[in-house]
Design an enzyme around this catalytic site. Structure first.
Site, PDB file in Angstrom:
ATOM      1  N   HIS A 169       0.826  -1.205   0.000  1.00 56.64           N
ATOM      2  CA  HIS A 169       0.000   0.000   0.000  1.00 56.64           C
ATOM      3  C   HIS A 169       0.860   1.254   0.000  1.00 56.64           C
ATOM      4  CE1 HIS A 169       0.790   0.924   4.267  1.00 56.64           C
ATOM      5  NE2 HIS A 169       0.697  -0.377   4.493  1.00 56.64           N
ATOM      6  N   CYS A 185       3.219  -4.950   6.786  1.00 61.17           N
ATOM      7  CA  CYS A 185       2.872  -4.695   5.391  1.00 61.17           C
ATOM      8  C   CYS A 185       4.035  -4.060   4.628  1.00 61.17           C
ATOM      9  CB  CYS A 185       1.645  -3.795   5.309  1.00 61.17           C
ATOM     10  SG  CYS A 185       0.135  -4.576   5.876  1.00 61.17           S
TER      11      CYS A 185
END
Length: 216
Positions: A169, A185
């Site tokens: 992301h 992440c």
């Protein structure tokens, strides 16, 4: 140009993300306005323009570029090298598009093989049950926008049809690219995740490796 208010707002909520961990920008204590200097304008996008980072503040090796690539993965695959802090989008003819990334801090990094189960444009964010148990004061939902720590785009990683809760992301902490600071992440500059998003479809295979291996 982005206003100072928007730039500060984009960063203030960064520690809320399940995939993120707060990290102060370099020389924050010494600068009167430590955030605004990281941005030089914006790129048109909907429903929000994408903040553009002043690349002169970053190590040139983390700039998006086409490089030689001799790995066994098929063209179209994504390969994340946790140790290098690099993401490769494999191309034909032994080439890859390489992006600098931020990765999970020690003990939080995930490795393995997954697929892009879905894609999100300016995604909203909600904390996981584990995050809420650790930080009960977290908001239960953050709408999409400049103040959302998932940034402009997100690729949701799935295994066997189930969400792994790990994502690739965007980020509003550009100084964290090349660092090992997130909660697992893979974070990219917003302009880079927009570029990657446009190049890969749902179903793309993603290999996340550490110590040269992505097999658990």
């Amino acid at each position: 140009m982005l206003t100072r208010r928007l730039l500060l707002g984009a960063i203030a909520i960064a520690p809320l993300a399940a995939c993120q961990s707060i990290q102060q920008p370099p020389q924050a204590a010494a600068e009167a306005d430590p955030y605004a200097g990281w941005y030089i304008g914006s790129m048109p996008d909907k429903p929000h323009n994408v903040p553009l980072v002043d690349r002169s503040r970053m190590d040139p090796k983390y700039a998006r570029q086409t490089v030689a690539y001799n790995g066994p993965e098929k063209p179209g695959s994504i390969v994340v090298d946790i140790d290098e802090r690099m993401l490769y989008l494999v191309q034909a003819d032994n080439k890859a598009i390489r992006y600098g990334v931020g990765v999970g801090k020690q003990g939080f990094s995930w490795k393995g093989t997954a697929t892009v189960g879905r894609k999100g444009v300016w995604p909203a964010w909600s904390p996981t049950t584990t995050m809420v148990s650790l930080k009960p004061d977290l908001p239960r939902h953050v709408e999409a926008g400049l103040d959302n720590p998932l940034g402009a785009r997100a690729l949701y990683l799935h295994q066997n049809g189930a969400d792994t809760l790990f994502r690739i992301h965007g980020t509003n902490e550009p100084w964290s690219i090349g660092e090992q600071v997130s909660s697992g992440c893979v974070r990219m500059l917003n302009e880079d995740i927009v570029d990657l998003y446009e190049r890969v479809p749902v179903g793309t295979t993603v290999y996340v490796k550490r110590n040269g291996r992505y097999r658990v």
